[in-house]
Structure formats: structure tokens, C-alpha cells
Write a protein that holds these residues in place. Structure first.
Motif, PDB file in Angstrom:
ATOM      1  N   PRO A  28     -94.178 -44.861 -68.707  1.00  0.00           N
ATOM      2  CA  PRO A  28     -95.634 -44.129 -68.807  1.00  0.00           C
ATOM      3  C   PRO A  28     -95.815 -44.413 -66.825  1.00  0.00           C
ATOM      4  CG  PRO A  28     -95.743 -46.782 -69.908  1.00  0.00           C
ATOM      5  CD  PRO A  28     -94.315 -46.033 -69.714  1.00  0.00           C
ATOM      6  N   ILE A  29     -95.190 -45.005 -66.461  1.00  0.00           N
ATOM      7  CA  ILE A  29     -95.066 -44.965 -64.883  1.00  0.00           C
ATOM      8  C   ILE A  29     -95.118 -43.814 -64.323  1.00  0.00           C
ATOM      9  CG2 ILE A  29     -93.950 -46.525 -63.426  1.00  0.00           C
ATOM     10  CD1 ILE A  29     -93.771 -48.913 -64.810  1.00  0.00           C
ATOM     11  N   ARG A  30     -95.795 -43.273 -63.217  1.00  0.00           N
ATOM     12  CA  ARG A  30     -95.149 -42.146 -62.784  1.00  0.00           C
ATOM     13  C   ARG A  30     -94.580 -42.095 -61.115  1.00  0.00           C
ATOM     14  NH1 ARG A  30     -95.387 -40.479 -67.312  1.00  0.00           N
ATOM     15  NH2 ARG A  30     -93.795 -40.097 -65.928  1.00  0.00           N
ATOM     16  N   TRP A  31     -94.410 -43.573 -61.246  1.00  0.00           N
ATOM     17  CA  TRP A  31     -94.279 -43.910 -59.797  1.00  0.00           C
ATOM     18  C   TRP A  31     -92.955 -42.964 -59.545  1.00  0.00           C
ATOM     19  CZ3 TRP A  31     -94.586 -49.638 -60.602  1.00  0.00           C
ATOM     20  CH2 TRP A  31     -95.344 -50.384 -60.769  1.00  0.00           C
ATOM     21  N   PHE A  32     -91.653 -43.034 -60.442  1.00  0.00           N
ATOM     22  CA  PHE A  32     -90.582 -42.111 -59.357  1.00  0.00           C
ATOM     23  C   PHE A  32     -90.612 -40.586 -59.593  1.00  0.00           C
ATOM     24  CE2 PHE A  32     -89.608 -46.888 -61.786  1.00  0.00           C
ATOM     25  CZ  PHE A  32     -89.151 -46.946 -60.326  1.00  0.00           C
ATOM     26  N   ASP A  33     -91.618 -39.964 -60.229  1.00  0.00           N
ATOM     27  CA  ASP A  33     -92.030 -38.354 -60.638  1.00  0.00           C
ATOM     28  C   ASP A  33     -91.526 -37.856 -59.472  1.00  0.00           C
ATOM     29  OD1 ASP A  33     -93.116 -39.272 -62.592  1.00  0.00           O
ATOM     30  OD2 ASP A  33     -95.000 -38.415 -62.656  1.00  0.00           O
ATOM     31  N   ASP A  34     -91.313 -37.861 -58.005  1.00  0.00           N
ATOM     32  CA  ASP A  34     -91.544 -37.185 -56.697  1.00  0.00           C
ATOM     33  C   ASP A  34     -90.451 -37.835 -56.401  1.00  0.00           C
ATOM     34  OD1 ASP A  34     -93.397 -37.205 -56.482  1.00  0.00           O
ATOM     35  OD2 ASP A  34     -94.174 -38.194 -54.747  1.00  0.00           O
ATOM     36  N   TRP A  35     -89.832 -38.638 -57.270  1.00  0.00           N
ATOM     37  CA  TRP A  35     -88.019 -38.919 -57.019  1.00  0.00           C
ATOM     38  C   TRP A  35     -87.025 -38.761 -58.436  1.00  0.00           C
ATOM     39  CZ3 TRP A  35     -83.979 -42.519 -54.432  1.00  0.00           C
ATOM     40  CH2 TRP A  35     -83.834 -42.673 -53.668  1.00  0.00           C
ATOM     41  N   TYR A  36     -87.362 -37.843 -59.166  1.00  0.00           N
ATOM     42  CA  TYR A  36     -87.096 -36.860 -60.200  1.00  0.00           C
ATOM     43  C   TYR A  36     -87.720 -36.124 -60.758  1.00  0.00           C
ATOM     44  CZ  TYR A  36     -83.649 -41.593 -60.568  1.00  0.00           C
ATOM     45  OH  TYR A  36     -83.104 -42.313 -60.089  1.00  0.00           O
ATOM     46  N   PRO A  37     -87.723 -35.381 -60.444  1.00  0.00           N
ATOM     47  CA  PRO A  37     -88.414 -34.335 -61.037  1.00  0.00           C
ATOM     48  C   PRO A  37     -87.781 -33.378 -62.193  1.00  0.00           C
ATOM     49  CG  PRO A  37     -87.195 -33.366 -58.312  1.00  0.00           C
ATOM     50  CD  PRO A  37     -87.465 -35.269 -58.642  1.00  0.00           C
ATOM     51  N   ALA A  38     -88.703 -33.328 -63.139  1.00  0.00           N
ATOM     52  CA  ALA A  38     -87.879 -33.034 -63.992  1.00  0.00           C
ATOM     53  C   ALA A  38     -86.795 -31.253 -64.137  1.00  0.00           C
ATOM     54  CB  ALA A  38     -88.573 -33.174 -65.268  1.00  0.00           C
ATOM     55  N   ASN A  39     -87.547 -30.602 -63.463  1.00  0.00           N
ATOM     56  CA  ASN A  39     -87.097 -29.530 -63.249  1.00  0.00           C
ATOM     57  C   ASN A  39     -86.540 -29.050 -61.971  1.00  0.00           C
ATOM     58  OD1 ASN A  39     -88.704 -28.612 -65.514  1.00  0.00           O
ATOM     59  ND2 ASN A  39     -90.372 -28.558 -64.489  1.00  0.00           N
ATOM     60  N   ASP A  40     -85.960 -29.826 -60.821  1.00  0.00           N
ATOM     61  CA  ASP A  40     -85.228 -29.666 -59.775  1.00  0.00           C
ATOM     62  C   ASP A  40     -83.972 -31.100 -59.849  1.00  0.00           C
ATOM     63  OD1 ASP A  40     -84.204 -29.190 -57.483  1.00  0.00           O
ATOM     64  OD2 ASP A  40     -86.364 -29.187 -56.422  1.00  0.00           O
ATOM     65  N   PRO A  41     -83.165 -30.646 -60.332  1.00  0.00           N
ATOM     66  CA  PRO A  41     -82.488 -32.100 -60.556  1.00  0.00           C
ATOM     67  C   PRO A  41     -81.606 -31.813 -59.304  1.00  0.00           C
ATOM     68  CG  PRO A  41     -81.428 -30.001 -61.850  1.00  0.00           C
ATOM     69  CD  PRO A  41     -82.697 -30.022 -61.567  1.00  0.00           C
ATOM     70  N   ARG A  42     -81.148 -30.937 -58.745  1.00  0.00           N
ATOM     71  CA  ARG A  42     -80.585 -30.640 -56.871  1.00  0.00           C
ATOM     72  C   ARG A  42     -81.655 -32.028 -56.280  1.00  0.00           C
ATOM     73  NH1 ARG A  42     -77.695 -27.877 -59.948  1.00  0.00           N
ATOM     74  NH2 ARG A  42     -77.066 -30.222 -60.211  1.00  0.00           N
ATOM     75  N   ALA A  43     -82.546 -31.770 -56.228  1.00  0.00           N
ATOM     76  CA  ALA A  43     -83.804 -32.964 -55.454  1.00  0.00           C
ATOM     77  C   ALA A  43     -83.321 -34.613 -55.978  1.00  0.00           C
ATOM     78  CB  ALA A  43     -85.330 -32.548 -55.548  1.00  0.00           C
ATOM     79  N   THR A  44     -83.115 -34.795 -57.490  1.00  0.00           N
ATOM     80  CA  THR A  44     -82.928 -36.166 -57.448  1.00  0.00           C
ATOM     81  C   THR A  44     -82.092 -36.361 -57.151  1.00  0.00           C
ATOM     82  OG1 THR A  44     -84.506 -34.968 -59.618  1.00  0.00           O
ATOM     83  CG2 THR A  44     -82.475 -37.423 -59.933  1.00  0.00           C
ATOM     84  N   PHE A  45     -80.469 -35.926 -57.538  1.00  0.00           N
ATOM     85  CA  PHE A  45     -79.412 -36.037 -56.469  1.00  0.00           C
ATOM     86  C   PHE A  45     -79.195 -36.141 -55.174  1.00  0.00           C
ATOM     87  CE2 PHE A  45     -74.700 -36.201 -55.831  1.00  0.00           C
ATOM     88  CZ  PHE A  45     -74.362 -37.041 -56.590  1.00  0.00           C
ATOM     89  N   ARG A  46     -80.520 -35.478 -54.672  1.00  0.00           N
ATOM     90  CA  ARG A  46     -80.374 -36.046 -53.127  1.00  0.00           C
ATOM     91  C   ARG A  46     -80.574 -36.878 -53.201  1.00  0.00           C
ATOM     92  NH1 ARG A  46     -82.055 -31.597 -52.320  1.00  0.00           N
ATOM     93  NH2 ARG A  46     -84.203 -31.783 -52.265  1.00  0.00           N
ATOM     94  N   HIS A  47     -82.051 -37.700 -53.583  1.00  0.00           N
ATOM     95  CA  HIS A  47     -82.826 -38.643 -53.341  1.00  0.00           C
ATOM     96  C   HIS A  47     -81.883 -39.852 -53.775  1.00  0.00           C
ATOM     97  CE1 HIS A  47     -86.499 -36.347 -54.300  1.00  0.00           C
ATOM     98  NE2 HIS A  47     -86.973 -35.864 -53.209  1.00  0.00           N
ATOM     99  N   PHE A  48     -80.721 -39.137 -54.710  1.00  0.00           N
ATOM    100  CA  PHE A  48     -80.367 -40.656 -55.252  1.00  0.00           C
ATOM    101  C   PHE A  48     -78.798 -41.120 -53.855  1.00  0.00           C
ATOM    102  CE2 PHE A  48     -75.213 -40.955 -57.356  1.00  0.00           C
ATOM    103  CZ  PHE A  48     -76.326 -42.648 -57.236  1.00  0.00           C
ATOM    104  N   LEU A  49     -78.446 -40.375 -53.266  1.00  0.00           N
ATOM    105  CA  LEU A  49     -77.767 -40.187 -52.451  1.00  0.00           C
ATOM    106  C   LEU A  49     -77.864 -41.018 -50.720  1.00  0.00           C
ATOM    107  CD1 LEU A  49     -75.413 -37.127 -52.910  1.00  0.00           C
ATOM    108  CD2 LEU A  49     -75.121 -39.422 -53.406  1.00  0.00           C
ATOM    109  N   THR A  50     -79.705 -40.376 -50.659  1.00  0.00           N
ATOM    110  CA  THR A  50     -80.094 -40.513 -49.659  1.00  0.00           C
ATOM    111  C   THR A  50     -81.374 -42.055 -49.439  1.00  0.00           C
ATOM    112  OG1 THR A  50     -82.283 -39.305 -49.944  1.00  0.00           O
ATOM    113  CG2 THR A  50     -80.214 -38.379 -48.577  1.00  0.00           C
ATOM    114  N   GLY A  51     -81.372 -41.823 -50.511  1.00  0.00           N
ATOM    115  CA  GLY A  51     -82.229 -43.200 -50.980  1.00  0.00           C
ATOM    116  C   GLY A  51     -82.288 -44.894 -50.070  1.00  0.00           C
ATOM    117  N   GLU A  52     -82.895 -45.357 -50.043  1.00  0.00           N
ATOM    118  CA  GLU A  52     -82.687 -46.677 -48.964  1.00  0.00           C
ATOM    119  C   GLU A  52     -82.428 -48.310 -49.627  1.00  0.00           C
ATOM    120  OE1 GLU A  52     -82.811 -47.139 -45.291  1.00  0.00           O
ATOM    121  OE2 GLU A  52     -83.073 -45.219 -45.033  1.00  0.00           O
ATOM    122  N   PRO A  53     -81.603 -48.495 -49.296  1.00  0.00           N
ATOM    123  CA  PRO A  53     -81.614 -49.948 -50.302  1.00  0.00           C
ATOM    124  C   PRO A  53     -82.336 -51.312 -51.205  1.00  0.00           C
ATOM    125  CG  PRO A  53     -80.501 -50.818 -48.630  1.00  0.00           C
ATOM    126  CD  PRO A  53     -81.182 -49.410 -48.448  1.00  0.00           C
TER     127      PRO A  53
END
Length: 293
Positions: A130-155
Motif C-alpha cells: 500500500p506504500i506509494r513511495w515507489f510509484d515514480d520508480w516503478y510505473p506499472a505501464n512503463d517497464p523501460r523507465a523502470t529498468f532505467r531507474h534500476f540502472l541509474t539509481g544511487e546506492p
């Protein structure tokens, strides 16, 4: 992440690694340390089964085997409850080992999984909470953006709780740097999947636990993926309490290689480049495949 004189400190919307400063470890404690969706709950289940010798044990992870780093519980209440617990205890952490005070007390079990499998599992996980913090990182309808965030996110910082590759890699390198300690054990999801009986035997030996063979077989059966999914209200964290949209969906697929066929050639090339830039070929093989490498 901030650096103190002793160790890095990790802070995110869920994580505060300094909460560990309030925990007084016992010699026989077991601490499960891993990035999210790498087998943490599976390993905690194995611990609950081995500690109790009861295939019907109800782990109640959030209360009995808590996630120390998470900010949502008052730390004074957590430590008071833990200090009052008799017998052997276990906790979990999603903080890399360099952010924890690793001494001679306790046994630290570090669990890893192919980073791409962990990523695809986390995609499903964020849709089930139910936590919505990750919606921008994991948009349900944009897997390309999701994977881009996976590769570019900070540690560290906010990104560390969204589990980018840059957070998984130091998790592994910090654990490997301590792997020669007698109270640190590295485990891999693929090995657990391939040989669950061997996993039980190895951990029982490492932790000095023994049960009759017939009991061990019942414990092993209780820890199978199918049984945990079928009894998700018992084995999911906070299971049966309505936290997840679906307790059963916490145990999504439990497979190795679920990412195959899901990424473009360019995405795979970018992932390969980042892995090769940070890990030796041998370390990359182990992090992706476990001992089967």
C-alpha cells in the motif's frame, strides 16, 4: 548514506541503519542480511523452522524476527521486546554489511540472488504493497523507465530502498569482504532453489543445530516455495493482517531466470557494462548464478 568514523550510515524512506546501535547482540543470534527480494523471508523461514524443530511454526516475522532497519516501529519498543526474548533470536537487515557493526557476536547470513531476478521480483512486490513511495520508480505501464531507474539509481538515500543495481553491488562486495570471518556465511538463492535439503544441512551444521532425520524432512517440506505460497498468511511478513493486497502474491514465482526474454538488447548491454565495471568475472558469475557458476 553518510560516513562516520566507524562505518557508513544508510538512510532512506524505510531505512535507518543507525537503529542497529540500540541492539545488543547475543553470541547465538542469527542476522539475515540481504537486498530485498533475494530470499530474505525464505531464509528467515528456514531459521524459524530450524530453531523450533516444528514444521507448523508460525514465524510472526515482524514481531519475533524483526527488520531492525525499518523506521516504522519505535526502536525502544523493539529492543525491549528483543531483550525479553528467551532462547535463540534472529533478525533481518537490508543494510549492506559495511553499515552494520559486525563483531564476534551472532552469525551473519548474507543472501544474494541474480540482480535481474531480484529486480523483476521487486517490480511485482511494489504493486502489492500500500506504500506509494515507489510509484515514480516503478510505473506499472512503463517497464523501460523502470529498468532505467534500476540502472541509474544511487546506492544510498531515497534510492537505496528502491533497490537499484548500485545498491545491490555494494551489498555483495561488503559481504564478500567479510566472508572469511567464521561467523559470516554467504548463501545464494539459486543454490537454495537447486538443493533445499543441502541448504538445511549446511545451515544446521554452521549454526550447531540438529534434529532427527524425519523431523528435518518435515522442516524442509515446510520451507518449499509451494508450501509457503499455499500458506502465505503464515509465511508472508505481516501475513494475515491485511498489509499486502495479496499475501500469496508476496511469493510471486520464486524462479531463477524470470527476467529472460523481458529486456531489450540495449538494456542487457547496459546491465552487462555496469556489472563488468564493478565485479570481476568470477564475482559476477557467483552473484548471478551462485555455486552453479
Amino acid at each position: 548514506m553518510t560516513q562516520t568514523s566507524s562505518r557508513p550510515q544508510y538512510f532512506g524512506p524505510l531505512t535507518d541503519s543507525t537503529r542497529w546501535d540500540a541492539v545488543t547482540l547475543r553470541d547465538d543470534d542469527v542476522i539475515v542480511v540481504s537486498p530485498p527480494k533475494c530470499g530474505t523471508t525464505w531464509m528467515q523461514t528456514i531459521m524459524a523452522l530450524l530453531f523450533s524443530g516444528d514444521p507448523q511454526v508460525v514465524p510472526e516475522f515482524s514481531m519475533n524476527m524483526p527488520w531492525i532497519d525499518i523506521r516504522v516501529r519505535d526502536m525502544a519498543e523493539v529492543t525491549q521486546r528483543l531483550d525479553a526474548r528467551p532462547g535463540r533470536r534472529s533478525f533481518k537487515s537490508h543494510t549492506p554489511m559495511d553499515g552494520l557493526t559486525v563483531g564476534d557476536q551472532g552469525h551473519w547470513i548474507c543472501v544474494f540472488r541474480h540482480p535481474l531476478d531480484a529486480h523483476f521480483s521487486f517490480r511485482k512486490h511494489v504493486q502489492n504493497i500500500p506504500i506509494r513511495w515507489f510509484d515514480d520508480w516503478y510505473p506499472a505501464n512503463d517497464p523501460r523507465a523502470t529498468f532505467r531507474h534500476f540502472l541509474t539509481g544511487e546506492p544510498a538515500g531515497f534510492d537505496c530502498d528502491a533497490m537499484p543495481l548500485a545498491h545491490i553491488l555494494p551489498h555483495y562486495t561488503a559481504a564478500k569482504a567479510m566472508a572469511d570471518r567464521p561467523n559470516v556465511t554467504l548463501m545464494h538463492y539459486a543454490d537454495m532453489k537447486r538443493d533445499l535439503p543441502g541448504t538445511f544441512t549446511h545451515l544446521a551444521d554452521v549454526l550447531g543445530i540438529s534434529h532427527p532425520e524425519a523431523v528435518m524432512q518435515q522442516l524442509i517440506q515446510a520451507a518449499t516455495f509451494d508450501n509457503m505460497k499455499r500458506n502465505a498468511d503464515r509465511f508472508a511478513p505481516s501475513g494475515g493482517k491485511g498489509f499486502f493486497k495479496s499475501d500469496a502474491d508476496f511469493f510471486h514465482r520464486g524462479t531463477h531466470g524470470q527476467w529472460q526474454g523481458q529486456l531489450t538488447d540495449d538494456e542487457l548491454a547496459a546491465y552487462d557494462a555496469m556489472m563488468d565495471a564493478h565485479l570481476s568475472p568470477a564475482d559476477r558469475k557467483w552473484l548471478e548464478q551462485g555455486s552453479t557458476a
